[in-house]
Design an enzyme around this catalytic site. Sequence first.
Site, PDB file in Angstrom:
ATOM      1  N   LEU A   1      -0.922 -23.280   4.190  1.00 40.35           N
ATOM      2  CA  LEU A   1      -1.994 -22.820   5.067  1.00 40.35           C
ATOM      3  C   LEU A   1      -3.351 -22.878   4.365  1.00 40.35           C
ATOM      4  O   LEU A   1      -4.314 -23.408   4.914  1.00 40.35           O
ATOM      5  CB  LEU A   1      -1.698 -21.391   5.534  1.00 40.35           C
ATOM      6  CG  LEU A   1      -2.734 -20.724   6.443  1.00 40.35           C
ATOM      7  CD1 LEU A   1      -2.860 -21.474   7.760  1.00 40.35           C
ATOM      8  CD2 LEU A   1      -2.362 -19.259   6.700  1.00 40.35           C
TER       9      LEU A   1
ATOM     10  N   PRO B   1      -9.221 -25.206   0.049  1.00 38.63           N
ATOM     11  CA  PRO B   1     -10.325 -24.806  -0.828  1.00 38.63           C
ATOM     12  C   PRO B   1     -11.421 -24.041  -0.107  1.00 38.63           C
ATOM     13  O   PRO B   1     -12.015 -23.109  -0.663  1.00 38.63           O
ATOM     14  CB  PRO B   1     -10.847 -26.150  -1.358  1.00 38.63           C
ATOM     15  CG  PRO B   1      -9.663 -27.050  -1.308  1.00 38.63           C
ATOM     16  CD  PRO B   1      -8.894 -26.632  -0.089  1.00 38.63           C
ATOM     17  N   GLY B   2     -11.696 -24.385   1.153  1.00 34.66           N
ATOM     18  CA  GLY B   2     -12.734 -23.692   1.906  1.00 34.66           C
ATOM     19  C   GLY B   2     -12.220 -22.801   2.996  1.00 34.66           C
ATOM     20  O   GLY B   2     -12.993 -22.316   3.834  1.00 34.66           O
TER      21      GLY B   2
ATOM     22  N   ILE C   1      -0.989 -23.446  -2.886  1.00 38.50           N
ATOM     23  CA  ILE C   1       0.246 -23.452  -2.102  1.00 38.50           C
ATOM     24  C   ILE C   1       1.422 -23.169  -3.029  1.00 38.50           C
ATOM     25  O   ILE C   1       1.708 -23.948  -3.957  1.00 38.50           O
ATOM     26  CB  ILE C   1       0.437 -24.810  -1.393  1.00 38.50           C
ATOM     27  CG1 ILE C   1      -0.804 -25.160  -0.557  1.00 38.50           C
ATOM     28  CG2 ILE C   1       1.694 -24.776  -0.537  1.00 38.50           C
ATOM     29  CD1 ILE C   1      -1.198 -24.127   0.463  1.00 38.50           C
TER      30      ILE C   1
ATOM     31  N   ARG D   1       8.908   9.715 -26.056  1.00 38.39           N
ATOM     32  CA  ARG D   1       7.867   9.437 -27.052  1.00 38.39           C
ATOM     33  C   ARG D   1       7.334  10.719 -27.676  1.00 38.39           C
ATOM     34  O   ARG D   1       6.867  11.626 -26.983  1.00 38.39           O
ATOM     35  CB  ARG D   1       6.730   8.676 -26.366  1.00 38.39           C
ATOM     36  CG  ARG D   1       5.491   8.483 -27.191  1.00 38.39           C
ATOM     37  CD  ARG D   1       5.682   7.458 -28.286  1.00 38.39           C
ATOM     38  NE  ARG D   1       4.406   7.111 -28.891  1.00 38.39           N
ATOM     39  CZ  ARG D   1       4.276   6.418 -30.008  1.00 38.39           C
ATOM     40  NH1 ARG D   1       5.357   5.993 -30.649  1.00 38.39           N
ATOM     41  NH2 ARG D   1       3.081   6.135 -30.497  1.00 38.39           N
TER      42      ARG D   1
ATOM     43  N   GLN E   1      -1.396   2.056 -19.479  1.00 38.55           N
ATOM     44  CA  GLN E   1      -2.216   3.012 -20.225  1.00 38.55           C
ATOM     45  C   GLN E   1      -1.356   4.049 -20.944  1.00 38.55           C
ATOM     46  O   GLN E   1      -1.616   4.396 -22.106  1.00 38.55           O
ATOM     47  CB  GLN E   1      -3.195   3.704 -19.271  1.00 38.55           C
ATOM     48  CG  GLN E   1      -4.312   4.469 -19.950  1.00 38.55           C
ATOM     49  CD  GLN E   1      -5.324   3.543 -20.617  1.00 38.55           C
ATOM     50  OE1 GLN E   1      -5.389   2.367 -20.296  1.00 38.55           O
ATOM     51  NE2 GLN E   1      -6.099   4.090 -21.545  1.00 38.55           N
TER      52      GLN E   1
ATOM     53  N   GLU F   1      -1.595 -14.113   1.263  1.00 39.07           N
ATOM     54  CA  GLU F   1      -1.228 -13.679   2.625  1.00 39.07           C
ATOM     55  C   GLU F   1      -2.260 -12.716   3.214  1.00 39.07           C
ATOM     56  O   GLU F   1      -1.930 -11.785   3.945  1.00 39.07           O
ATOM     57  CB  GLU F   1       0.182 -13.089   2.653  1.00 39.07           C
ATOM     58  CG  GLU F   1       1.254 -14.122   2.335  1.00 39.07           C
ATOM     59  CD  GLU F   1       2.666 -13.621   2.543  1.00 39.07           C
ATOM     60  OE1 GLU F   1       2.909 -12.889   3.516  1.00 39.07           O
ATOM     61  OE2 GLU F   1       3.538 -13.988   1.726  1.00 39.07           O
TER      62      GLU F   1
ATOM     63  N   SER G   1      -7.015  -8.018   0.361  1.00 41.75           N
ATOM     64  CA  SER G   1      -7.153  -6.620   0.783  1.00 41.75           C
ATOM     65  C   SER G   1      -8.316  -6.438   1.748  1.00 41.75           C
ATOM     66  O   SER G   1      -8.229  -5.653   2.704  1.00 41.75           O
ATOM     67  CB  SER G   1      -7.341  -5.713  -0.445  1.00 41.75           C
ATOM     68  OG  SER G   1      -6.170  -5.673  -1.227  1.00 41.75           O
TER      69      SER G   1
END
Length: 399
Positions: A117, A120-121, A174, A282, A351, A378, A381
């Site tokens: 789908l 580049p543009g 792709i 730890r 972290q 897909e 956000s």
Amino acid sequence: MTAFSLEPAQLAWCAELRTLAAERLRPLADKGEPGHVNRALVAELGSLGLLGRLFTSGALDLCLMRESLAYACTEAETALALQGLGAHPVHAHGTQEQRARWLPRVADGTAIAAFALSEPGAGSDAAALELRAEPESRAEPESPQGEGPPAAPALAAAPDGPARWRLTGEKCWISNAPEADFYTVFARTAPSAGARGVTAFLVPADRPGLTGRGLDMLSPHPIGALDFDAVPVTADDVLGAVDRGFRVAMGTLNLFRPSVGAFAVGMAQAALDATLAHTAGRDAFGGKLRDLQAVSHQVAEMALRTEAARLMVHAAASAHDADAPDVPGRSAMAKLLATETAQYVVDAAVQLHGARALQRGHLLEHLYREVRAPRIYEGASEVQRGIIAKELYARQEAR
């Protein structure tokens, strides 16, 4: 922790999938070459019957599969998802001949599928596709003098044969390109028609004029670009209806967007569990890391967000299976929340682990690379927020 009131059989199946992913799929994934299709891994997914389930399961089952596989083997999850994404348009919109030729091979893992789908543009703006499907023209007779220009070329068709086009242009980013065996390709058949002028084609990889190249990306799965130099296609290659390919694309994405969220939740859960084990064992500042309130509260926040994302993913998938009217908005919410949550959880896990998490080969180093891409593909956000807002205002105007 039970989420969304899953049935005991569903929970047992998820546990079984995690075990299969760790014991049978992880070793094959480790032997694969980053940036290339791992055909041995895909074949094993087929032999386990998981690829066949892509065509018999609903959205919720797809989410359970993707989350469970992602927890133990992201490569296996992605291989399964890409087979589904590339082949679902054939399953949902293909002719009897198209389905008979390709779906059994996808299910047994001997044919690699791809969903072509993006360009580049035209990445997130799928309606702006520029790959052209140009109709082949019959020979144009010369007009008698004084009768004006020749008539516009008609869509060519061989005697008793289908209409024909030539695909010219480029696809980019792709997944599975350029190593797939066939592509679901979206091309413009009606210039200046926006989303209404796109047609979906099933294009085997051996068509003359179709070439590709791999791209060196952060994600370890194969991603490439495709070049179409007058690639021939006919009406026999159309998926769905001419000029109605945008519906094929959006229907596929509405199904798979919640399961992208499930993939993200699987990674978040793996990062959370690794963090629980690390902080519990730890030694630091005269006790364990978990004894520090800042650490325990951070872990609680990671768990809270992961469970909330899981619930939204399951709710969106259930809405899809129930054919609810608000599936686009729910799917967008699920993908948005889950992918953003996974990014947060994995980053927090890194972290809390410290420098060891940045060492090549560490689970979190792997997840840190994997977790970034789902916020883009897909529908990024920002696109998901646009979909959500559009659905909200449409609902408000309909009152």
